[in-house]
Scaffold this motif. Sequence first.
Motif, mmCIF file in Angstrom:
data_model
loop_
_atom_site.group_PDB
_atom_site.id
_atom_site.type_symbol
_atom_site.label_atom_id
_atom_site.label_comp_id
_atom_site.label_asym_id
_atom_site.label_seq_id
_atom_site.Cartn_x
_atom_site.Cartn_y
_atom_site.Cartn_z
ATOM 1 N N GLU A 237 0.697 -1.202 0.030
ATOM 2 C CA GLU A 237 0.133 0.010 -0.076
ATOM 3 C C GLU A 237 0.929 1.156 0.088
ATOM 4 O O GLU A 237 2.021 1.473 0.688
ATOM 5 N N GLN B 187 -3.892 6.968 -2.637
ATOM 6 C CA GLN B 187 -3.910 5.535 -2.259
ATOM 7 C C GLN B 187 -3.666 4.594 -3.337
ATOM 8 O O GLN B 187 -4.414 4.602 -4.126
ATOM 9 N N GLU B 188 -2.671 3.697 -3.435
ATOM 10 C CA GLU B 188 -2.541 2.599 -4.386
ATOM 11 C C GLU B 188 -2.189 1.271 -3.497
ATOM 12 O O GLU B 188 -1.525 1.156 -2.520
ATOM 13 N N LEU C 88 -5.737 -8.106 -6.786
ATOM 14 C CA LEU C 88 -6.107 -6.755 -6.144
ATOM 15 C C LEU C 88 -5.344 -5.759 -6.867
ATOM 16 O O LEU C 88 -4.033 -5.783 -6.590
ATOM 17 N N GLU C 89 -5.915 -4.650 -7.493
ATOM 18 C CA GLU C 89 -4.988 -3.600 -7.648
ATOM 19 C C GLU C 89 -6.093 -2.301 -8.079
ATOM 20 O O GLU C 89 -7.032 -2.204 -8.527
ATOM 21 N N THR C 90 -5.804 -1.553 -6.850
ATOM 22 C CA THR C 90 -6.717 -0.088 -6.777
ATOM 23 C C THR C 90 -5.981 1.118 -6.473
ATOM 24 O O THR C 90 -5.078 1.268 -5.732
ATOM 25 N N PRO C 91 -6.025 1.887 -7.574
ATOM 26 C CA PRO C 91 -6.896 1.834 -8.666
ATOM 27 C C PRO C 91 -6.360 0.938 -9.783
ATOM 28 O O PRO C 91 -4.754 0.656 -9.695
ATOM 29 N N ALA C 92 -6.861 0.579 -10.752
ATOM 30 C CA ALA C 92 -6.258 -0.416 -11.864
ATOM 31 C C ALA C 92 -5.274 0.296 -12.538
ATOM 32 O O ALA C 92 -5.253 1.514 -12.709
ATOM 33 N N GLN C 93 -4.001 -0.531 -12.841
ATOM 34 C CA GLN C 93 -2.566 0.348 -13.430
ATOM 35 C C GLN C 93 -2.512 -0.223 -14.889
ATOM 36 O O GLN C 93 -2.672 -1.213 -15.176
ATOM 37 N N THR D 223 -1.817 -3.088 -4.037
ATOM 38 C CA THR D 223 -1.940 -4.191 -4.849
ATOM 39 C C THR D 223 -1.429 -5.580 -3.950
ATOM 40 O O THR D 223 -1.019 -5.506 -2.986
#
Length: 237
Positions: free
Chosen positions: A93, A100-101, A116-121, A103
């Motif tokens: 994180e 915030q990112e 999980l990937e927030t936001p999508a890369q 994975t």
Amino acid sequence: MKTLFNLIAACLLLASPGGAASADQVTFVLRFAGLKLGSLVYMGNEGPSTYAASMRFQTGGVAGLISNVTFDASSQGRRLPDGKLSPTRYWEETLRDGDQEVTEIVWRGKTPDITLETPAQPDQLDPRQAIGSVDLMTGMHLLLRSVAPEDACRLDTTTYDGKRLMRLSLDAPDKERTGQVTCSGGFSRLKGVAPQGMIDILFGGFDMTYRSLPDGRLRVDRMVLRTPVGRVSLAVE
């Protein structure tokens, strides 16, 4: 000047025991030209058949010169009979100036899977290109954990964080007049994109010094990163 310090901080965001359980916890301070840029707290634990490791990097110490960054990473996995580590889950994180990112990567055998990937890369590296790799935190654990003297500087592995595949390696050890063990290493990108705002040369070499522990093992005491803007130290204080 602020851009310079941001580049140095970004550079950092990218660093075998016997049958009994082995635990490590150590805090490093990042400095450039005598100025504190941040700190890194590393924790690792290995048992006969499992391991877990985590770290937190935070900028701080030079008010107004560096973006506010916090980077947390953790990994867990199996310790194989030959002492090698096989990751099962990686999580990271990043908080950067309020953004915030997150994975999460799960290893199914030797194959990673981004769950999980927030936001999508948009610059994700296909996990199929990283088969046989370990996650970034496992790579840092292999670098920073305490080791037997005969295992000092013995590391050559590839790491995967969802965006890039990196090679992390160390050269043969050397013993200084003080008795300390030193070696040189490199962290180079093999596939995928460089972190935002970075250039490949920042994924360069470093020099590392171990110190002896009361039980006779060795643990990293100081690293000096060689960057285009000068030498940046990461050391126990």
